[in-house]
Motif scaffolding. Sequence first.
Motif, PDB file in Angstrom:
ATOM      1  N   VAL A 110       0.861  -1.185   0.000  1.00 15.44           N
ATOM      2  CA  VAL A 110       0.000   0.000   0.000  1.00 15.44           C
ATOM      3  C   VAL A 110       0.890   1.225   0.000  1.00 15.44           C
ATOM      4  N   ASP A 111       0.983   1.866  -1.154  1.00 11.31           N
ATOM      5  CA  ASP A 111       1.817   3.068  -1.300  1.00 11.31           C
ATOM      6  C   ASP A 111       3.222   2.852  -0.768  1.00 11.31           C
ATOM      7  N   GLY A 112       3.801   1.690  -1.112  1.00 11.51           N
ATOM      8  CA  GLY A 112       5.162   1.408  -0.711  1.00 11.51           C
ATOM      9  C   GLY A 112       5.320   0.817   0.672  1.00 11.51           C
ATOM     10  N   VAL A 113       4.207   0.607   1.382  1.00  8.20           N
ATOM     11  CA  VAL A 113       4.249   0.020   2.725  1.00  8.20           C
ATOM     12  C   VAL A 113       3.790  -1.436   2.625  1.00  8.20           C
ATOM     13  N   ARG A 114       4.639  -2.357   3.062  1.00  9.81           N
ATOM     14  CA  ARG A 114       4.309  -3.788   2.999  1.00  9.81           C
ATOM     15  C   ARG A 114       3.488  -4.179   4.218  1.00  9.81           C
ATOM     16  N   CYS A 115       2.225  -4.586   3.984  1.00  9.42           N
ATOM     17  CA  CYS A 115       1.305  -4.951   5.059  1.00  9.42           C
ATOM     18  C   CYS A 115       0.821  -6.381   4.843  1.00  9.42           C
ATOM     19  N   VAL A 116       0.335  -7.001   5.931  1.00 13.82           N
ATOM     20  CA  VAL A 116      -0.132  -8.388   5.872  1.00 13.82           C
ATOM     21  C   VAL A 116      -1.540  -8.473   6.457  1.00 13.82           C
TER      22      VAL A 116
END
Length: 639
Positions: free
Chosen positions: A301-307
Amino acid sequence: MNEDGEGMDEQLHTMLGQLDAILTDLDAEAEAKAAVIERVHPRHREGAVNLIHYSLLRDHDVRELQAGLSAIGATRLTTTEPAVKARVQAARNVVGAYLGLPVKFGGDEVRDAFHEADDILDRNSDELLGPNAEGTHSRIMVTLPSEAADDADLVLSFAEAGMEVARINCAHDGPDAWGRMIEHVHRAEESVGRRIRVAMDLAGPKLRTGAIAPGPAVERARVTRTEVGETITPAKIWLVPAESGGPREAAPEPPAGPGRPTVTVLVDDRWLDRVAEGDVLSLVDTRNAKREFTAAEVVDVDGVRCVLATGDQNAYLSNSTLIQHDFERTRISGIRDLEQHLLVSAGDTLTLTTDPTPVDPSAGDMVIGCTLPEAVRAIEPGQPVLFDDGTIEAVAGESSVDDAGNTRVVLNVVRAKPGGTKLRAYKGINLPQTVLPLPSLTDEDIVAFEFVARHGDIANVSFIRNAADVAFVLSTLAELADTIEKESGPEAGERARNLGVVLKIETIPAYESLASVLLEGMRHENLGVMIARGDLAVEFGFERLAEVPRLIMNMSEAAHVPTIMATQVLESLAKSGLPSRAEITDAAYALRAEAVMLNKGPHITDAIRILNTISAKLGSSQRKNRIQLRRIKSWHNAL
């Protein structure tokens, strides 16, 4: 002459005497109020005289006279609002004709009065609200959501659907957002080829419950199940890197999906980098229950890696919860404090206090603060106190002052939901019988008022109770206009002076002093009235909501002042996409006003379109409370 004839003549003479007495009283009342009439703006002089006539007429019980007039086919005086004296004169002419008397009041004097009164109301409505669409009598006012500040297409869709007045609530957002909303309204005007007025609400002093201490920081990731316990949707946790994702409030939003809301938590960045899709994550929740979740999706998400992790059991999470992956654990954070409440039941004793200290419901005390201490100190024994749109009703008992100087009023709760009503922080308080020592405009309102005078077309003013409140509003506007003229020149000052002012009638005192409120407001050229049905329902109780808005509309029509019908028009449609049968009928009633206000909702564009269609259908069938007998094509072959 037979007995029946003699009896009829006697009845006619009685009615003639009653009508002559009313006409004499109307003239005397207008003469007695000459100084009041002289104070209003020249545009409103005829309306002021007619309002005084109407107030006098409604101060008498003329039902017996109405019945007699109806029996001989004369006016029943039920639609006198536009021109009271002319309607009474017309009735007198008819009764006199039955008795063989010459016509006392000339045809032009009586015949043209209604038409001229309608023209005055139309001119005043056009000045305030803009011209109505062809074939309609009402305009559509639409409340702009916060998204309208950044979404010009949304505002355009409202305009294309039929919005004629855009409403901005100054209790939300701020000057920057309001300015962008107004810019989008002006762009929409250019696209649809017609003017759209901008109305802005000034909130007035708001009585609300005080702060409640937060509860423990715990959130629950929940599954949804069938009635037999089969899982429909899993519990969901949205894992965001604490450093890259920022604080909880700025964390990337989890993917939308069915089921219970997703719980967002912050975790260590390096720990999360090692989690891959399909990995198992384990934890022990606050109830000491072991839970497993699976990394269902890894999302950028906009360069943020989330799980996104899912599980088949509920889990209670706190900021001390440890979550494990591949034998390495990290502590989650970002869990919000629980919002606490008081559970209030009928028969309870609740204390309202001026003490601003947040109350702790877990302590067991039924105490709640108030954001305006002056209001608490003004409450007298026996007066009603209503909370949260009237869902809780109490009666004030004795008041006292504690050692710290805080006033405490004991309230005896007489109504709440079965099983109790949750009373939360910052919910509305209504004091319908308490005289509140508060101005109608707060300091924040006056700042917003200047913005409206510079950039808007209409100020909708809340918390009007009496003529003095109206006088304060008008004097404040005059001062603001002088300031604006000094800073920005004569044209800007004149624009501010001509600002539309709409008085929101939302309290019992305002309703009871409506005639004097209107007459004071009519000192201002560009005036309207908003019928705030939601607040009126709380103040009066729902049982009186059938008549109070109608009576406000009637008196405003007598003054030739346009009205705006507000609160919950087509609300089910705006929120769910489907209207109820009852609210379609309610919308038809609301369209008797010169404008109808729609509130926010995901389906508001559909609500605008449908209201626009209903308005066009009714435009040839009703005028205020007068039914117009157009030809019904559907009945052409009914026989």
